[in-house]
Design a protein around this motif. Structure first.
Motif, PDB file in Angstrom:
ATOM      1  N   VAL A 138     -27.176 -57.831  43.774  1.00 37.89           N
ATOM      2  CA  VAL A 138     -26.124 -58.393  45.169  1.00 37.89           C
ATOM      3  C   VAL A 138     -25.071 -59.327  44.996  1.00 37.89           C
ATOM      4  O   VAL A 138     -24.669 -60.100  43.837  1.00 37.89           O
ATOM      5  CB  VAL A 138     -27.573 -59.482  45.635  1.00 37.89           C
ATOM      6  CG1 VAL A 138     -26.592 -59.192  47.378  1.00 37.89           C
ATOM      7  CG2 VAL A 138     -28.483 -58.783  45.173  1.00 37.89           C
ATOM      8  N   VAL A 139     -24.397 -58.775  45.662  1.00 35.37           N
ATOM      9  CA  VAL A 139     -23.007 -59.183  46.063  1.00 35.37           C
ATOM     10  C   VAL A 139     -22.763 -60.368  45.972  1.00 35.37           C
ATOM     11  O   VAL A 139     -23.189 -60.422  47.624  1.00 35.37           O
ATOM     12  CB  VAL A 139     -21.743 -58.235  46.511  1.00 35.37           C
ATOM     13  CG1 VAL A 139     -20.430 -58.406  46.563  1.00 35.37           C
ATOM     14  CG2 VAL A 139     -21.433 -56.656  45.276  1.00 35.37           C
ATOM     15  N   ARG A 149     -18.195 -61.454  42.942  1.00 35.18           N
ATOM     16  CA  ARG A 149     -19.152 -62.198  41.521  1.00 35.18           C
ATOM     17  C   ARG A 149     -20.080 -61.227  42.980  1.00 35.18           C
ATOM     18  O   ARG A 149     -20.957 -61.636  43.203  1.00 35.18           O
ATOM     19  CB  ARG A 149     -19.361 -63.950  41.927  1.00 35.18           C
ATOM     20  CG  ARG A 149     -20.139 -64.911  41.645  1.00 35.18           C
ATOM     21  CD  ARG A 149     -19.783 -66.139  42.191  1.00 35.18           C
ATOM     22  NE  ARG A 149     -18.527 -66.887  41.167  1.00 35.18           N
ATOM     23  CZ  ARG A 149     -17.810 -67.491  42.709  1.00 35.18           C
ATOM     24  NH1 ARG A 149     -18.107 -67.560  43.525  1.00 35.18           N
ATOM     25  NH2 ARG A 149     -16.728 -67.794  41.295  1.00 35.18           N
ATOM     26  N   VAL A 150     -21.395 -61.018  40.851  1.00 40.67           N
ATOM     27  CA  VAL A 150     -22.625 -60.334  41.523  1.00 40.67           C
ATOM     28  C   VAL A 150     -23.684 -61.069  41.256  1.00 40.67           C
ATOM     29  O   VAL A 150     -23.581 -62.134  39.670  1.00 40.67           O
ATOM     30  CB  VAL A 150     -22.304 -59.196  40.821  1.00 40.67           C
ATOM     31  CG1 VAL A 150     -23.912 -58.524  40.416  1.00 40.67           C
ATOM     32  CG2 VAL A 150     -21.270 -58.143  41.081  1.00 40.67           C
ATOM     33  N   GLN A 151     -25.142 -61.609  41.736  1.00 40.68           N
ATOM     34  CA  GLN A 151     -26.624 -61.652  41.407  1.00 40.68           C
ATOM     35  C   GLN A 151     -27.228 -60.791  39.970  1.00 40.68           C
ATOM     36  O   GLN A 151     -27.372 -59.885  41.597  1.00 40.68           O
ATOM     37  CB  GLN A 151     -26.752 -62.379  42.417  1.00 40.68           C
ATOM     38  CG  GLN A 151     -28.375 -62.384  42.220  1.00 40.68           C
ATOM     39  CD  GLN A 151     -28.764 -64.035  41.221  1.00 40.68           C
ATOM     40  OE1 GLN A 151     -28.060 -64.936  41.433  1.00 40.68           O
ATOM     41  NE2 GLN A 151     -29.293 -63.856  40.202  1.00 40.68           N
ATOM     42  N   MET A 152     -27.299 -60.756  39.784  1.00 38.96           N
ATOM     43  CA  MET A 152     -28.120 -59.801  38.596  1.00 38.96           C
ATOM     44  C   MET A 152     -29.692 -60.529  39.055  1.00 38.96           C
ATOM     45  O   MET A 152     -29.580 -61.591  39.509  1.00 38.96           O
ATOM     46  CB  MET A 152     -27.754 -60.255  37.484  1.00 38.96           C
ATOM     47  CG  MET A 152     -26.680 -59.336  37.057  1.00 38.96           C
ATOM     48  SD  MET A 152     -26.158 -57.340  37.728  1.00 38.96           S
ATOM     49  CE  MET A 152     -27.315 -56.343  36.397  1.00 38.96           C
ATOM     50  N   ARG A 153     -29.804 -60.213  38.273  1.00 39.06           N
ATOM     51  CA  ARG A 153     -31.892 -60.752  38.224  1.00 39.06           C
ATOM     52  C   ARG A 153     -31.762 -62.223  38.110  1.00 39.06           C
ATOM     53  O   ARG A 153     -32.496 -62.607  38.709  1.00 39.06           O
ATOM     54  CB  ARG A 153     -33.182 -60.210  37.472  1.00 39.06           C
ATOM     55  CG  ARG A 153     -34.241 -60.101  37.996  1.00 39.06           C
ATOM     56  CD  ARG A 153     -35.518 -59.165  37.476  1.00 39.06           C
ATOM     57  NE  ARG A 153     -35.104 -59.257  35.468  1.00 39.06           N
ATOM     58  CZ  ARG A 153     -35.507 -60.125  34.861  1.00 39.06           C
ATOM     59  NH1 ARG A 153     -36.441 -60.081  35.523  1.00 39.06           N
ATOM     60  NH2 ARG A 153     -35.511 -59.939  33.395  1.00 39.06           N
ATOM     61  N   ASN A 154     -31.732 -62.453  36.802  1.00 38.38           N
ATOM     62  CA  ASN A 154     -31.630 -63.409  36.334  1.00 38.38           C
ATOM     63  C   ASN A 154     -30.280 -64.057  36.111  1.00 38.38           C
ATOM     64  O   ASN A 154     -30.286 -65.034  34.860  1.00 38.38           O
ATOM     65  CB  ASN A 154     -32.386 -64.064  35.080  1.00 38.38           C
ATOM     66  CG  ASN A 154     -32.186 -62.902  34.230  1.00 38.38           C
ATOM     67  OD1 ASN A 154     -31.125 -61.712  34.089  1.00 38.38           O
ATOM     68  ND2 ASN A 154     -32.504 -62.650  32.843  1.00 38.38           N
ATOM     69  N   LEU A 172     -35.939 -50.562  45.716  1.00 35.43           N
ATOM     70  CA  LEU A 172     -35.323 -51.799  45.202  1.00 35.43           C
ATOM     71  C   LEU A 172     -36.726 -52.541  44.409  1.00 35.43           C
ATOM     72  O   LEU A 172     -37.392 -52.929  45.543  1.00 35.43           O
ATOM     73  CB  LEU A 172     -34.360 -52.592  46.104  1.00 35.43           C
ATOM     74  CG  LEU A 172     -33.146 -52.058  46.912  1.00 35.43           C
ATOM     75  CD1 LEU A 172     -33.105 -52.819  47.647  1.00 35.43           C
ATOM     76  CD2 LEU A 172     -32.788 -51.313  45.853  1.00 35.43           C
ATOM     77  N   PRO A 173     -35.958 -53.220  43.654  1.00 33.21           N
ATOM     78  CA  PRO A 173     -36.631 -54.286  42.932  1.00 33.21           C
ATOM     79  C   PRO A 173     -37.060 -55.761  44.158  1.00 33.21           C
ATOM     80  O   PRO A 173     -36.405 -55.872  45.138  1.00 33.21           O
ATOM     81  CB  PRO A 173     -36.006 -54.468  41.829  1.00 33.21           C
ATOM     82  CG  PRO A 173     -34.464 -54.051  41.232  1.00 33.21           C
ATOM     83  CD  PRO A 173     -34.433 -53.179  42.471  1.00 33.21           C
ATOM     84  N   PHE A 179     -34.610 -61.334  48.082  1.00 34.55           N
ATOM     85  CA  PHE A 179     -33.147 -62.214  47.730  1.00 34.55           C
ATOM     86  C   PHE A 179     -32.707 -62.649  49.331  1.00 34.55           C
ATOM     87  O   PHE A 179     -32.659 -62.731  50.190  1.00 34.55           O
ATOM     88  CB  PHE A 179     -32.245 -61.009  46.787  1.00 34.55           C
ATOM     89  CG  PHE A 179     -31.192 -62.586  45.928  1.00 34.55           C
ATOM     90  CD1 PHE A 179     -30.942 -63.431  45.598  1.00 34.55           C
ATOM     91  CD2 PHE A 179     -30.127 -61.994  47.014  1.00 34.55           C
ATOM     92  CE1 PHE A 179     -30.260 -64.113  45.150  1.00 34.55           C
ATOM     93  CE2 PHE A 179     -28.683 -62.587  46.953  1.00 34.55           C
ATOM     94  CZ  PHE A 179     -29.134 -64.008  45.351  1.00 34.55           C
ATOM     95  N   SER A 180     -31.696 -64.322  48.583  1.00 29.89           N
ATOM     96  CA  SER A 180     -31.188 -64.713  49.970  1.00 29.89           C
ATOM     97  C   SER A 180     -30.499 -65.459  49.113  1.00 29.89           C
ATOM     98  O   SER A 180     -30.224 -65.949  47.318  1.00 29.89           O
ATOM     99  CB  SER A 180     -31.931 -65.890  50.554  1.00 29.89           C
ATOM    100  OG  SER A 180     -30.914 -66.610  51.418  1.00 29.89           O
TER     101      SER A 180
END
Length: 242
Positions: A138-139, A149-154, A172-173, A179-180
């Motif tokens: 998620v951007v 800046r990208v949020q991956m799973r962890n 989607l997972p 996610f927030s």
């Protein structure tokens, strides 16, 4: 290495014998970027090749005094370097133009789902057998017109736009569905929050989250780079490992 590979062919046990000949051929060849040979740029003149020694020139070369030779050598070297600099600038503009033609610039907004191109693979894994894209993620924020800046799973990564592609998956997972953006550590919100072993705030540095205790860690504190983090399926911190 291309020249060595093409020259030796199937015989790979004596490649080092031919390095002087290959190096001499490369030094006497006009470089595409500079427009001059390495010999001319380094020595101020072209060297005598085997063909020049076998066949005498049609016109005799007039003899020169030491002062005239040094003056001519200095002038030729200076002119060759100036022409090489101009040629290098032209080559840089050409390579930038060709690169820009192949790059598709996409704009992403906060909350967009994307895949990230993997530059490195984990130790013991074959790059050809690993999927080239990781995600989806998620951007979180647009830092510049080209950096996101990208949020991956962890983990949280800073990625250039040419290493992202939109995610159009229908399913989607679960972590993305729930996610927030407010859930991740942010340098602008809650600057007093501390993380990691160093107990310091996020500070705009790369961080990774443990999949078992949900604690965030700075990559520099645990000696982990963003490219290495992409090859980790599940991250376990030392505390959870013991």
């Amino acid at each position: 290495m291309d020249a060595v590979r093409r020259f030796v062919g199937g015989e790979q046990d004596n490649w080092d014998i031919w390095i002087p000949q290959l190096a001499g051929a490369i030094r006497a060849t006009v470089n595409r970027s500079t427009g001059k040979t390495p010999n001319l740029l380094m020595l101020g003149r072209e060297i005598n090749l085997p063909a020049d020694l076998m066949f005498e020139p049609c016109q005799p070369i007039p003899s020169q005094g030491v002062e005239d030779y040094v003056s001519k050598l200095t002038r030729v070297t200076r002119e060759a370097h100036e022409l090489a600099r101009d040629k290098l600038k032209q080559s840089q503009r050409r390579m930038k133009r060709n690169y820009d033609l192949r790059i598709l610039e996409r704009t992403y907004g906060e909350g967009d789902k994307v895949y990230v191109l993997v530059d490195a693979v984990g130790k013991g894994k074959c790059r050809k057998l690993c999927p080239p894209w990781r995600g989806p993620g998620v951007v979180l924020k647009k830092l510049t017109p080209y950096l996101f800046r990208v949020q991956m799973r962890n983990k949280v990564l800073t990625v250039n736009h040419d290493k992202l592609k939109p995610c159009r998956d229908r399913q989607l997972p679960a972590w993305i569905s729930n996610f927030s953006i407010a859930e991740i550590p942010d340098g602008d919100v809650g600057p007093q929050e501390v993380y990691c072993l160093c107990r310091k705030p996020w500070d705009n540095r790369f961080m990774i989250q443990c999949d078992f205790c949900s604690e965030w860690f700075h990559g520099s504190c645990i000696n982990l780079s963003p490219s290495e983090a992409l090859s980790i399926d599940k991250f376990k911190c030392k505390g959870c490992g013991t």
